[in-house]
Design an enzyme around this catalytic site. Structure first.
Site, PDB file in Angstrom:
ATOM      1  N   ASN A 180       0.869  -1.178   0.000  1.00 22.58           N
ATOM      2  CA  ASN A 180       0.000   0.000   0.000  1.00 22.58           C
ATOM      3  C   ASN A 180       0.909   1.232   0.000  1.00 22.58           C
ATOM      4  OD1 ASN A 180      -1.826   2.017   0.515  1.00 22.58           O
ATOM      5  ND2 ASN A 180      -2.326   1.347   2.592  1.00 22.58           N
ATOM      6  N   GLU A 238      -5.314  -5.028  10.616  1.00 26.89           N
ATOM      7  CA  GLU A 238      -4.306  -3.995  10.813  1.00 26.89           C
ATOM      8  C   GLU A 238      -4.574  -3.264  12.129  1.00 26.89           C
ATOM      9  OE1 GLU A 238      -2.309  -2.882   6.882  1.00 26.89           O
ATOM     10  OE2 GLU A 238      -4.040  -1.600   7.092  1.00 26.89           O
ATOM     11  N   LYS A 241       0.122   4.296  -0.307  1.00 26.00           N
ATOM     12  CA  LYS A 241      -0.516   5.481   0.307  1.00 26.00           C
ATOM     13  C   LYS A 241      -0.266   6.728  -0.558  1.00 26.00           C
ATOM     14  CE  LYS A 241      -0.089   3.171   4.711  1.00 26.00           C
ATOM     15  NZ  LYS A 241      -0.036   3.241   6.149  1.00 26.00           N
ATOM     16  N   SER A 249       3.564  -2.178  10.316  1.00 26.10           N
ATOM     17  CA  SER A 249       5.020  -2.164  10.527  1.00 26.10           C
ATOM     18  C   SER A 249       5.705  -3.495  10.214  1.00 26.10           C
ATOM     19  CB  SER A 249       5.352  -1.714  11.952  1.00 26.10           C
ATOM     20  OG  SER A 249       4.880  -0.396  12.174  1.00 26.10           O
ATOM     21  N   GLU A 271      -6.710   4.555   7.906  1.00 19.25           N
ATOM     22  CA  GLU A 271      -6.527   5.990   7.619  1.00 19.25           C
ATOM     23  C   GLU A 271      -7.778   6.578   6.966  1.00 19.25           C
ATOM     24  OE1 GLU A 271      -2.801   5.402   5.575  1.00 19.25           O
ATOM     25  OE2 GLU A 271      -1.920   4.830   7.497  1.00 19.25           O
TER      26      GLU A 271
HETATM   27  P1  PGA Z   1       2.921   0.212   7.651  1.00 18.21           P
HETATM   28  O1  PGA Z   1       1.483   0.404   6.995  1.00 18.21           O
HETATM   29  O2  PGA Z   1       3.485  -1.088   7.101  1.00 18.21           O
HETATM   30  O3  PGA Z   1       3.713   1.408   7.228  1.00 18.21           O
HETATM   31  O4  PGA Z   1       2.726   0.137   9.115  1.00 18.21           O
HETATM   32  C1  PGA Z   1       0.607  -0.691   6.811  1.00 18.21           C
HETATM   33  C2  PGA Z   1      -0.678  -0.219   6.216  1.00 18.21           C
HETATM   34  O5  PGA Z   1      -1.136   0.880   6.559  1.00 18.21           O
HETATM   35  O6  PGA Z   1      -1.288  -0.902   5.386  1.00 18.21           O
END
Ligand code: PGA
Length: 249
Positions: free
Chosen positions: A9, A165, A11, A211, A95
């Site tokens: 992802n 998540e 983003k 993460s 988000e």
């Molecule tokens: P991250 O994001 O691996 O940076 O924690 C995961 C996600 O939001 O899908």
């Protein structure tokens, strides 16, 4: 069918040049036995798809709007995505829930319309830190699922991937322990089994996100109910993403 999946992802990261260059680097991925997906930003979906035409990497979207068309400034419809060959979208990322007020009602609409249109979804859910600390995480997750995907008929589950998540682990550097991930994934599988039957719960891919990086991927993905990952930060670096995929192959 239950599959190993690693989805990146991206983003709101990467301009056109950065998108093209990351895609170039991803062409050398070693992805045997793993479905690899990437979710670049809307303006670059088409070019990403074109660049990856001959590769086993699916380009997916990060979001979609539930209405078919009309005066919804700034939004992107299911048909628009389909017209450029996108057949899978994320829905319900934390988000979107936190910054764009997407609640269960809106999310259920998105899920229903997207599946009705023949697309696949990666449905994201997870508790925040407060809920985890007060030991409400199972109830919160159950609620999120009961208000959305668990309302669907059994047939719809052929087109659903789930992504657990925990909000406290997203972009924070803090990861759920492999045991915490396994415990929740197993819990979710049980909820699905109770609502439908075991044939559904056993065939669903449940990804973990929050993460994930090359250093912790192995332990998390070795858990029996974890079928891969939804990767944010570490998906922006081809070498890290590749390492995470290799763990799953
Ligand atoms: P991250 O994001 O691996 O940076 O924690 C995961 C996600 O939001 O899908």
């Amino acid at each position: 069918m239950r599959k190993k999946i690693v989805a990146g992802n991206w983003k709101m990261n990467n301009d056109l040049d950065q998108t093209m260059s990351l895609i170039e680097d991803l062409k050398n991925l070693e992805s045997k036995g793993v479905c690899v997906m990437i979710a670049p930003a809307f303006p670059f979906l088409k070019i990403s798809k074109d660049l990856l035409e001959d590769y086993q990497i699916e380009v997916i979207s990060q979001n979609v709007h539930q209405k078919s068309k009309g005066a919804y400034t700034g939004e992107v419809s299911i048909d628009m995505l389909k017209s450029i060959g996108i057949s899978t979208t994320l829905i319900g990322h934390s988000e979107r829930r936190a910054y764009f007020n997407e609640d269960d009602i809106v999310l259920f609409e998105k899920v229903r319309c997207t599946l009705d249109a023949g697309m696949n979804i990666i449905f994201c859910f997870g508790e925040d830190l407060k809920d985890r600390k007060s030991n409400k995480h199972f109830d919160i997750v159950k609620n999120q699922l009961e208000n959305t995907v668990l309302k669907l008929k059994k047939e719809s589950w052929e087109n659903i991937i789930l992504a657990y998540e925990p909000v406290w682990a997203i972009g924070t550097g803090e990861t759920a322990s492999p045991e915490q991930a396994q415990e929740m994934h197993q819990y979710v599988r049980n909820c699905i089994s109770k609502c439908y039957d075991e044939s559904v719960s056993e065939s669903i891919s449940i990804l973990y996100g929050g993460s994930v990086k090359p250093s912790n991927a192995n332990e998390i993905f070795s858990k029996k109910d974890v079928d891969g990952g939804l990767i944010g930060g570490a998906a922006l670096l081809a070498s890290d993403f590749n390492e995470i995929i290799k763990v799953n192959s």
